[in-house]
Design a protein around this motif. Structure first.
Motif, PDB file in Angstrom:
ATOM      1  N   ALA A   1      42.033  41.445  50.311  1.00  0.00           N
ATOM      2  CA  ALA A   1      40.725  40.815  50.125  1.00  0.00           C
ATOM      3  C   ALA A   1      40.433  40.558  48.654  1.00  0.00           C
ATOM      4  N   LYS A   2      40.958  41.421  47.785  1.00  0.00           N
ATOM      5  CA  LYS A   2      40.753  41.264  46.348  1.00  0.00           C
ATOM      6  C   LYS A   2      41.949  40.609  45.666  1.00  0.00           C
ATOM      7  N   ASN A   3      42.985  40.311  46.441  1.00  0.00           N
ATOM      8  CA  ASN A   3      44.217  39.739  45.870  1.00  0.00           C
ATOM      9  C   ASN A   3      44.736  40.610  44.721  1.00  0.00           C
ATOM     10  N   THR A   4      44.721  41.892  44.951  1.00  0.00           N
ATOM     11  CA  THR A   4      45.041  42.846  43.894  1.00  0.00           C
ATOM     12  C   THR A   4      46.049  43.877  44.389  1.00  0.00           C
ATOM     13  N   ILE A   5      46.990  44.207  43.502  1.00  0.00           N
ATOM     14  CA  ILE A   5      47.965  45.256  43.735  1.00  0.00           C
ATOM     15  C   ILE A   5      47.618  46.428  42.833  1.00  0.00           C
ATOM     16  N   TYR A   6      47.788  47.637  43.340  1.00  0.00           N
ATOM     17  CA  TYR A   6      47.485  48.822  42.568  1.00  0.00           C
ATOM     18  C   TYR A   6      48.735  49.685  42.401  1.00  0.00           C
ATOM     19  N   LEU A   7      48.753  50.419  41.317  1.00  0.00           N
ATOM     20  CA  LEU A   7      49.766  51.445  41.112  1.00  0.00           C
ATOM     21  C   LEU A   7      49.039  52.730  40.745  1.00  0.00           C
ATOM     22  N   GLN A   8      48.950  53.631  41.701  1.00  0.00           N
ATOM     23  CA  GLN A   8      48.324  54.927  41.448  1.00  0.00           C
ATOM     24  C   GLN A   8      49.374  55.849  40.854  1.00  0.00           C
ATOM     25  N   MET A   9      49.071  56.391  39.692  1.00  0.00           N
ATOM     26  CA  MET A   9      50.027  57.240  38.978  1.00  0.00           C
ATOM     27  C   MET A   9      49.426  58.621  38.796  1.00  0.00           C
TER      28      MET A   9
ATOM     29  N   SER B   1      45.806  48.169  37.937  1.00  0.00           N
ATOM     30  CA  SER B   1      45.509  47.061  38.836  1.00  0.00           C
ATOM     31  C   SER B   1      46.229  45.812  38.351  1.00  0.00           C
ATOM     32  N   CYS B   2      46.604  44.997  39.295  1.00  0.00           N
ATOM     33  CA  CYS B   2      47.236  43.711  38.987  1.00  0.00           C
ATOM     34  C   CYS B   2      46.555  42.683  39.882  1.00  0.00           C
ATOM     35  N   THR B   3      45.705  41.874  39.305  1.00  0.00           N
ATOM     36  CA  THR B   3      44.974  40.871  40.062  1.00  0.00           C
ATOM     37  C   THR B   3      45.680  39.524  39.954  1.00  0.00           C
ATOM     38  N   VAL B   4      45.884  38.926  41.105  1.00  0.00           N
ATOM     39  CA  VAL B   4      46.684  37.703  41.190  1.00  0.00           C
ATOM     40  C   VAL B   4      45.795  36.497  41.461  1.00  0.00           C
ATOM     41  N   SER B   5      46.074  35.390  40.824  1.00  0.00           N
ATOM     42  CA  SER B   5      45.422  34.123  41.131  1.00  0.00           C
ATOM     43  C   SER B   5      46.492  33.061  41.306  1.00  0.00           C
ATOM     44  N   GLY B   6      46.176  32.053  42.097  1.00  0.00           N
ATOM     45  CA  GLY B   6      47.106  30.961  42.308  1.00  0.00           C
ATOM     46  C   GLY B   6      47.898  31.067  43.598  1.00  0.00           C
TER      47      GLY B   6
END
Length: 125
Positions: A75-83, A21-26
């Protein structure tokens, strides 16, 4: 100031799966290009995939096609990488990176401005 926080790394056996997961703020994801990269010891950082603000998906590594899938949750401002189907060659520190750009993204590390701290993925039996 845009900030990114990765999570989800760990130790997994060959053939196993992890989701990063990569959660972004700003900023919101619609304004950002986000790339996934990895760097193994002694090797250059390499681009895996990227997502632009308008959700254009590009995979750069042939070795991950069909195994890795990038997605996002606005909605979560999140990017995922499913591996999936991980193998020892996938062992590396994985990073997400971002740049304010709605239209395009890039597999080049130098194109991005902001970076997460990285998360270690180790594939070993």
């Amino acid at each position: 100031q845009v900030q990114l926080v990765e999570s989800g790394g760990g130790l997994v056996q060959p053939g196993g799966s992890l989701r990063l997961s990569c959660t972004v703020s700003g900023s919101t994801l619609d304004n950002l290009a986000i790339g996934w990269f990895r760097q193994a010891p002694g090797k250059a950082r390499e681009g895996i995939s990227c997502i632009s603000g308008i959700q254009r998906f590009l995979y750069y590594l042939d070795s991950v096609k069909g195994r890795f899938t990038a997605s996002r949750d606005a909605a979560k401002n999140t990017i995922y990488l499913q591996m999936n189907h991980l193998n020892p060659e996938d062992t590396a520190v994985y990073y997400c990176a971002t740049k304010i750009n709605r239209s395009v993204c890039s597999g080049s590390a130098g194109w991005y401005r902001y970076w997460g701290q990285g998360t270690q993925v180790t594939v070993s039996s």
